[in-house]
Design an enzyme around this catalytic site. Structure first.
Site, PDB file in Angstrom:
ATOM      1  N   ALA A   1      49.578  43.073  33.674  1.00 23.42           N
ATOM      2  CA  ALA A   1      48.813  41.926  33.169  1.00 23.42           C
ATOM      3  C   ALA A   1      48.461  40.972  34.305  1.00 23.42           C
ATOM      4  O   ALA A   1      49.215  40.040  34.616  1.00 23.42           O
ATOM      5  CB  ALA A   1      49.614  41.214  32.082  1.00 23.42           C
TER       6      ALA A   1
ATOM      7  N   GLU B   1      42.581  37.505  33.944  1.00 24.96           N
ATOM      8  CA  GLU B   1      42.441  36.426  32.954  1.00 24.96           C
ATOM      9  C   GLU B   1      40.956  36.260  32.653  1.00 24.96           C
ATOM     10  O   GLU B   1      40.112  36.735  33.412  1.00 24.96           O
ATOM     11  CB  GLU B   1      43.032  35.127  33.509  1.00 24.96           C
ATOM     12  CG  GLU B   1      44.523  35.268  33.777  1.00 24.96           C
ATOM     13  CD  GLU B   1      45.168  34.014  34.360  1.00 24.96           C
ATOM     14  OE1 GLU B   1      44.447  33.009  34.600  1.00 24.96           O
ATOM     15  OE2 GLU B   1      46.392  34.057  34.570  1.00 24.96           O
TER      16      GLU B   1
ATOM     17  N   ILE C   1      44.085  43.539  28.583  1.00 26.29           N
ATOM     18  CA  ILE C   1      45.306  44.241  28.977  1.00 26.29           C
ATOM     19  C   ILE C   1      45.415  45.595  28.265  1.00 26.29           C
ATOM     20  O   ILE C   1      45.485  45.654  27.025  1.00 26.29           O
ATOM     21  CB  ILE C   1      46.555  43.354  28.725  1.00 26.29           C
ATOM     22  CG1 ILE C   1      46.369  42.013  29.448  1.00 26.29           C
ATOM     23  CG2 ILE C   1      47.832  44.057  29.172  1.00 26.29           C
ATOM     24  CD1 ILE C   1      45.970  42.117  30.927  1.00 26.29           C
TER      25      ILE C   1
ATOM     26  N   ASP D   1      45.977  49.645  45.038  1.00 23.27           N
ATOM     27  CA  ASP D   1      45.568  50.715  45.974  1.00 23.27           C
ATOM     28  C   ASP D   1      45.859  52.078  45.345  1.00 23.27           C
ATOM     29  O   ASP D   1      45.032  52.990  45.411  1.00 23.27           O
ATOM     30  CB  ASP D   1      46.343  50.618  47.295  1.00 23.27           C
ATOM     31  CG  ASP D   1      45.916  49.420  48.133  1.00 23.27           C
ATOM     32  OD1 ASP D   1      44.801  48.926  47.932  1.00 23.27           O
ATOM     33  OD2 ASP D   1      46.724  49.002  48.989  1.00 23.27           O
TER      34      ASP D   1
ATOM     35  N   ARG E   1      23.170  78.569  24.911  1.00 21.84           N
ATOM     36  CA  ARG E   1      21.964  78.060  24.246  1.00 21.84           C
ATOM     37  C   ARG E   1      20.721  78.826  24.729  1.00 21.84           C
ATOM     38  O   ARG E   1      20.484  78.956  25.936  1.00 21.84           O
ATOM     39  CB  ARG E   1      21.807  76.571  24.576  1.00 21.84           C
ATOM     40  CG  ARG E   1      20.524  75.943  24.106  1.00 21.84           C
ATOM     41  CD  ARG E   1      20.487  75.805  22.598  1.00 21.84           C
ATOM     42  NE  ARG E   1      19.319  75.057  22.140  1.00 21.84           N
ATOM     43  CZ  ARG E   1      19.002  74.946  20.870  1.00 21.84           C
ATOM     44  NH1 ARG E   1      19.753  75.501  19.924  1.00 21.84           N
ATOM     45  NH2 ARG E   1      17.933  74.262  20.500  1.00 21.84           N
TER      46      ARG E   1
ATOM     47  N   GLY F   1      20.531  68.671  25.397  1.00 21.09           N
ATOM     48  CA  GLY F   1      19.384  68.295  24.577  1.00 21.09           C
ATOM     49  C   GLY F   1      19.813  67.349  23.455  1.00 21.09           C
ATOM     50  O   GLY F   1      20.711  66.521  23.644  1.00 21.09           O
TER      51      GLY F   1
ATOM     52  N   GLU G   1      40.190  47.969  37.450  1.00 20.33           N
ATOM     53  CA  GLU G   1      40.962  48.038  38.704  1.00 20.33           C
ATOM     54  C   GLU G   1      40.073  47.767  39.920  1.00 20.33           C
ATOM     55  O   GLU G   1      40.315  48.277  41.016  1.00 20.33           O
ATOM     56  CB  GLU G   1      41.734  49.361  38.799  1.00 20.33           C
ATOM     57  CG  GLU G   1      42.713  49.490  37.624  1.00 20.33           C
ATOM     58  CD  GLU G   1      43.809  50.499  37.816  1.00 20.33           C
ATOM     59  OE1 GLU G   1      44.150  50.803  38.969  1.00 20.33           O
ATOM     60  OE2 GLU G   1      44.346  50.962  36.791  1.00 20.33           O
TER      61      GLU G   1
ATOM     62  N   GLU H   1      31.196  46.990  42.958  1.00 19.35           N
ATOM     63  CA  GLU H   1      30.779  45.984  43.952  1.00 19.35           C
ATOM     64  C   GLU H   1      31.982  45.562  44.803  1.00 19.35           C
ATOM     65  O   GLU H   1      31.887  45.451  46.032  1.00 19.35           O
ATOM     66  CB  GLU H   1      30.159  44.759  43.253  1.00 19.35           C
ATOM     67  CG  GLU H   1      28.803  45.016  42.602  1.00 19.35           C
ATOM     68  CD  GLU H   1      28.889  45.804  41.297  1.00 19.35           C
ATOM     69  OE1 GLU H   1      29.992  45.883  40.717  1.00 19.35           O
ATOM     70  OE2 GLU H   1      27.855  46.352  40.862  1.00 19.35           O
TER      71      GLU H   1
HETATM   72  C1  LIG Z   1      38.875  48.679  29.198  1.00 18.36           C
HETATM   73  C2  LIG Z   1      39.437  47.742  30.220  1.00 18.36           C
HETATM   74  C3  LIG Z   1      40.803  47.811  30.506  1.00 18.36           C
HETATM   75  C4  LIG Z   1      41.365  46.931  31.431  1.00 18.36           C
HETATM   76  N1  LIG Z   1      42.708  46.965  31.657  1.00 18.36           N
HETATM   77  C5  LIG Z   1      43.287  45.992  32.430  1.00 18.36           C
HETATM   78  C6  LIG Z   1      44.718  45.911  32.544  1.00 18.36           C
HETATM   79  O1  LIG Z   1      45.454  46.729  31.990  1.00 18.36           O
HETATM   80  N2  LIG Z   1      45.251  44.903  33.275  1.00 18.36           N
HETATM   81  C7  LIG Z   1      44.480  43.969  33.911  1.00 18.36           C
HETATM   82  O2  LIG Z   1      45.021  43.075  34.549  1.00 18.36           O
HETATM   83  N3  LIG Z   1      43.103  44.018  33.826  1.00 18.36           N
HETATM   84  C8  LIG Z   1      42.513  45.004  33.095  1.00 18.36           C
HETATM   85  N4  LIG Z   1      41.128  45.073  32.988  1.00 18.36           N
HETATM   86  C9  LIG Z   1      40.310  44.068  33.677  1.00 18.36           C
HETATM   87  C10 LIG Z   1      39.433  44.633  34.791  1.00 18.36           C
HETATM   88  O3  LIG Z   1      40.205  44.970  35.906  1.00 18.36           O
HETATM   89  C11 LIG Z   1      38.348  43.582  35.090  1.00 18.36           C
HETATM   90  O4  LIG Z   1      37.442  43.607  33.994  1.00 18.36           O
HETATM   91  C12 LIG Z   1      37.614  43.835  36.389  1.00 18.36           C
HETATM   92  O5  LIG Z   1      38.457  43.613  37.489  1.00 18.36           O
HETATM   93  C13 LIG Z   1      36.357  42.936  36.538  1.00 18.36           C
HETATM   94  O6  LIG Z   1      36.632  41.598  36.225  1.00 18.36           O
HETATM   95  P1  LIG Z   1      35.667  40.824  35.186  1.00 18.36           P
HETATM   96  O7  LIG Z   1      35.540  41.666  33.972  1.00 18.36           O
HETATM   97  O8  LIG Z   1      36.184  39.440  35.015  1.00 18.36           O
HETATM   98  O9  LIG Z   1      34.252  40.777  35.882  1.00 18.36           O
HETATM   99  P2  LIG Z   1      33.723  39.681  36.994  1.00 18.36           P
HETATM  100  O10 LIG Z   1      34.705  39.540  38.083  1.00 18.36           O
HETATM  101  O11 LIG Z   1      33.324  38.461  36.219  1.00 18.36           O
HETATM  102  O12 LIG Z   1      32.444  40.427  37.519  1.00 18.36           O
HETATM  103  C14 LIG Z   1      31.175  40.396  36.859  1.00 18.36           C
HETATM  104  C15 LIG Z   1      30.174  41.078  37.803  1.00 18.36           C
HETATM  105  O13 LIG Z   1      30.059  40.323  39.028  1.00 18.36           O
HETATM  106  C16 LIG Z   1      30.327  41.184  40.128  1.00 18.36           C
HETATM  107  N5  LIG Z   1      31.008  40.450  41.189  1.00 18.36           N
HETATM  108  C17 LIG Z   1      32.071  39.629  41.103  1.00 18.36           C
HETATM  109  N6  LIG Z   1      32.414  39.170  42.298  1.00 18.36           N
HETATM  110  C18 LIG Z   1      31.568  39.717  43.186  1.00 18.36           C
HETATM  111  C19 LIG Z   1      31.375  39.618  44.601  1.00 18.36           C
HETATM  112  N7  LIG Z   1      32.195  38.897  45.359  1.00 18.36           N
HETATM  113  N8  LIG Z   1      30.368  40.322  45.166  1.00 18.36           N
HETATM  114  C20 LIG Z   1      29.527  41.094  44.420  1.00 18.36           C
HETATM  115  N9  LIG Z   1      29.650  41.223  43.079  1.00 18.36           N
HETATM  116  C21 LIG Z   1      30.647  40.533  42.473  1.00 18.36           C
HETATM  117  C22 LIG Z   1      31.215  42.286  39.574  1.00 18.36           C
HETATM  118  O14 LIG Z   1      31.181  43.440  40.400  1.00 18.36           O
HETATM  119  C23 LIG Z   1      30.584  42.497  38.210  1.00 18.36           C
HETATM  120  O15 LIG Z   1      29.464  43.324  38.314  1.00 18.36           O
HETATM  121  C24 LIG Z   1      40.538  45.974  32.090  1.00 18.36           C
HETATM  122  C25 LIG Z   1      39.165  45.939  31.814  1.00 18.36           C
HETATM  123  C26 LIG Z   1      38.619  46.796  30.884  1.00 18.36           C
HETATM  124  C27 LIG Z   1      37.140  46.705  30.585  1.00 18.36           C
END
Ligand SMILES: Cc1cc2nc3c(=O)[nH]c(=O)nc-3n(C[C@H](O)[C@H](O)[C@H](O)COP(=O)(O)OP(=O)(O)OC[C@H]3O[C@@H](n4cnc5c(N)ncnc54)[C@H](O)[C@@H]3O)c2cc1C
Length: 387
Positions: free
Chosen positions: A124, A127, A157, A240, A268, A338, A362, A366
């Protein structure tokens, strides 16, 4: 296809593929359709010794290599991508935290339960306002007699509410940025812990994803992992490895896209012959196979070098390549099928739905490119010849 495996890893791969083909893959579509957490798969994996694979044997782990764990994630993703991500988070982001950073007492207490299936582990960090910029998290850990009181909300999470144990990152008072971020192990049933309703996702329906809420949750000093302020370093080191796992997840789904497309193209018939005779279809299969080969080589190599100094950039390259390949080729697999590709029963639309998130969680594509570019721009031109 994709690099030689040593004999031990090959044995692990044979065993997991048997389990995937006999049991995990056949019930995967039903878990997805019912958004049912695949607890039975996790129990089976624990019974057959696949949990806590890289944890030391003396603490109840299997003591196997990172590569062995990686081929397990890949095979699971071939049969059931939701099970693969639950497994990957449990092993790479939770259990590994315990054996890398835990005290002897913490390892002795926690690893046996993470190994025998009594406890599923979650991670976790994210946020609502701190995703890519995880160092900006605002969950707080207030020191009190004997421990800490945690308050905050964790977003997205995986396994929220299903997992028994959570690795939670929170900030000590009067700190900013990476400084002061500290890692804590929190039991699901601790007073003050609650979960939001499962988020309705595009894919991975069987993997529950929800908010975790911490309201004045007491955590004893003995449940802090690592030292005060070490949390961010712990999170990055775990990610990592986690990113190698996500690359493996993408490889597994790409292998499924290729296997299904190959089979369908040979069966097919149109214009009086199998569509596999048409060059337009053959080229799609050839591109899929080529990218699968490259993605696997990068992923297995990153897994072999899990403990090398340059693992962050290797893992980022494997993740960005494999995740973008699976999205691209999931679309190609639908095209090969198809109109049937657009229909759920044929199982290729699910690869697109499940695969897309590998470009996001993870660390987004980007963010992976930022890591790669930063390494490139901070090294010498000669380093371009050293792989
Ligand atoms: C199904 C699912 C499961 C998940 N499981 C977990 C979990 O178990 N534990 C946990 O802690 N998190 C979890 N996550 C969270 C996940 O790691 C984050 O959604 C991810 O790191 C992106 O953060 P964000 O969604 O806030 O997007 P943002 O950080 O708001 O990004 C939005 C966009 O802006 C781009 N962006 C942001 N900063 C930059 C930059 N400096 N340069 C260029 N582009 C940028 C991003 O690439 C993206 O395209 C999960 C997410 C999903 C969808």
């Amino acid at each position: 296809m994709g690099g030689e495996l040593d004999a031990d890893t090959r044995l692990v791969q044979d065993a997991i593929l048997r389990l995937v083909n006999s049991t995990i893959q056949p019930r995967s579509a039903e878990y997805d359709a019912n958004a049912q957490f695949p607890r039975a798969n996790l129990t089976l994996l624990a019974e057959q010794g696949f949990m806590a694979m890289t944890a030391p044997v003396e603490y109840g782990g299997a003591g196997l290599s990172y590569l062995a764990q990686t081929v397990v994630v890949e095979a699971l993703a071939f049969g059931c991508p939701a099970t693969a991500v639950i497994y990957e988070v449990h092993n790479s982001l939770h259990t590994e935290a315990v054996w890398r950073y835990g005290t002897d007492a913490q390892k002795a207490n926690w690893i046996p339960k993470l190994s025998d299936g009594t406890a599923i582990g979650a991670f976790a960090l994210t946020e609502a306002e701190a995703g890519s910029d995880a160092a900006d998290l605002s969950s707080m850990a207030y020191p009190v007699a004997g421990g800490y009181r945690l308050t905050g909300r964790k977003m997205f999470i995986s396994s929220a509410g299903e997992a028994e144990r959570y690795l939670v990152f929170a900030r000590l008072p009067a700190t900013a940025g990476r400084e002061g971020i500290t890692a804590f192990m929190v039991d699901r049933d601790t007073p003050g812990v609650s979960f939001g309703r499962p988020l309705e996702k595009m894919g991975l329906h069987a993997s529950k994803t929800a908010e975790m809420v911490l309201e004045d949750v007491f955590v004893a000093v003995g449940d802090r992992l690592g030292s005060e302020g070490q949390g961010y370093e712990i999170a990055l080191t775990l990610l990592d490895g986690g990113r190698i796992g996500i690359a493996a997840q993408a490889c597994g789904m790409l292998a499924a896209a290729l296997a299904r497309s190959r089979r369908y193209a040979m069966e097919r018939k149109q214009f009086g012959q199998p569509i596999s005779r048409f060059e337009g279809v053959q080229f799609k299969l050839a591109d899929m196979a080529t990218d699968l080969y490259a993605a696997r080589l990068m992923t297995y190599e990153a897994a072999r070098r899990r403990n090398d100094r340059d693992i962050r950039v290797r893992a980022a390259m494997a993740k960005v390549f494999a995740s973008e390949a699976v999205v691209r080729h999931a679309l190609a697999a639908i095209q090969v099928h198809g109109g049937y590709g657009y229909i759920r029963d044929y199982g290729v639309e699910r690869i697109l739905r499940d695969g897309k998130v590998t470009e996001i969680y993870e660390g987004t594509s980007e963010v992976m490119r930022l890591i790669i570019a930063s390494s490139l721009l901070h090294s010498t031109e000669e380093a371009l010849w050293k792989v």
